[in-house]
Design an enzyme around this catalytic site. Structure first.
Site, PDB file in Angstrom:
ATOM      1  CD  GLU A 235      -3.030  -0.761   2.281  1.00 44.70           C
ATOM      2  OE1 GLU A 235      -2.847   0.063   3.188  1.00 44.70           O
ATOM      3  OE2 GLU A 235      -3.887  -1.653   2.326  1.00 44.70           O
TER       4      GLU A 235
ATOM      5  CG  ASP B  91      -6.991   1.627   2.411  1.00 46.85           C
ATOM      6  OD1 ASP B  91      -6.229   0.644   2.548  1.00 46.85           O
ATOM      7  OD2 ASP B  91      -6.881   2.665   3.092  1.00 46.85           O
TER       8      ASP B  91
ATOM      9  CG  ASP C 254     -15.396  -4.982  14.067  1.00 41.81           C
ATOM     10  OD1 ASP C 254     -15.493  -3.839  13.593  1.00 41.81           O
ATOM     11  OD2 ASP C 254     -15.523  -6.015  13.383  1.00 41.81           O
TER      12      ASP C 254
END
Ligand code: ITT
Length: 189
Positions: A37, A66, A144
């Site tokens: 990246e 992304d 999360d």
């Protein structure tokens, strides 16, 4: 319709993609690969630079994504550095940085780039929420367990993303929203 390749090293991302396209005629294929990246100031630029680089040697249609989290009181940190920050300080490191912070708002952004063999198309999604003070739940991935999203009715959910099964996370999440736009586009093709 031809199979649509989702190039990602992240199996959780693919699972969310797979659930979202499950109710459509789109056939997905996981191309598990970690590409290099380019580092840039925004998630959108990182996504487009990555897609352009992959398209230089891949002629078949594909999607990449992304994504990242931005914490308001930290001026948007970690944003495009979310992956590196998760691998280094992780969720506990973020909670430590946020200790005693009253303003806990944050947002996720997801940018899908579709390369159709000729052109690039961008689909984005965002989800707003607040950061928990402790980690909760064991589903999902990444940040999360510390992110509590807003529900569809505009109230704060009583669960983190890591406490929601994929179908529910997809209904609320940044990735669910960008995927909705991608699916709508592909369905019209
Ligand atoms: P790719 O191969 O697709 O690049 P990756 O996991 O490295 O997989 P990104 O470069 O897009 O993905 O990094 C985004 C990071 O942001 C990811 O590693 C997570 O830590 C975090 N992130 C993105 N979406 C998330 C989500 O839905 N829930 C929790 N964390 C998320």
């Amino acid at each position: 319709m031809e199979e649509l390749m989702f190039i990602t090293s992240n199996s959780h991302k693919y699972e969310e993609f797979s659930h979202a396209i499950g109710k459509t005629e789109i056939m997905g294929k996981h191309y598990k690969m970690k590409y290099i990246e380019v580092q840039a100031d925004t998630i959108d630029l990182v996504a487009m630079a990555s897609a352009t680089q992959i398209a230089s040697y891949m002629s078949k249609p594909f999607v990449i994504e992304d994504s990242g989290i931005s914490i308001d009181v930290l001026s948007g940190f970690p944003g495009p550095y979310s992956s590196f920050v998760f691998q280094t300080i992780g969720n506990q490191g973020i909670l430590d940085l946020m200790r005693d912070k009253e303003r806990r708002s944050a947002s996720f952004r997801s940018v899908f780039i579709l390369f159709d063999g000729i052109e690039f198309h961008k689909f984005t999604g965002e989800s707003q929420g607040v950061l928990e003070t402790t980690q909760k739940g064991d589903m999902g991935f990444g940040y999360d367990p510390i992110f509590v999203p807003y529900c569809r009715d505009g109230t704060l959910c009583d669960k983190t993303y890591a406490q929601l099964p994929i179908e529910l996370k997809n209904e609320l999440s940044h990735r669910g929203k960008s995927l909705e736009k991608l699916i709508e586009y592909l369905s019209k093709e």
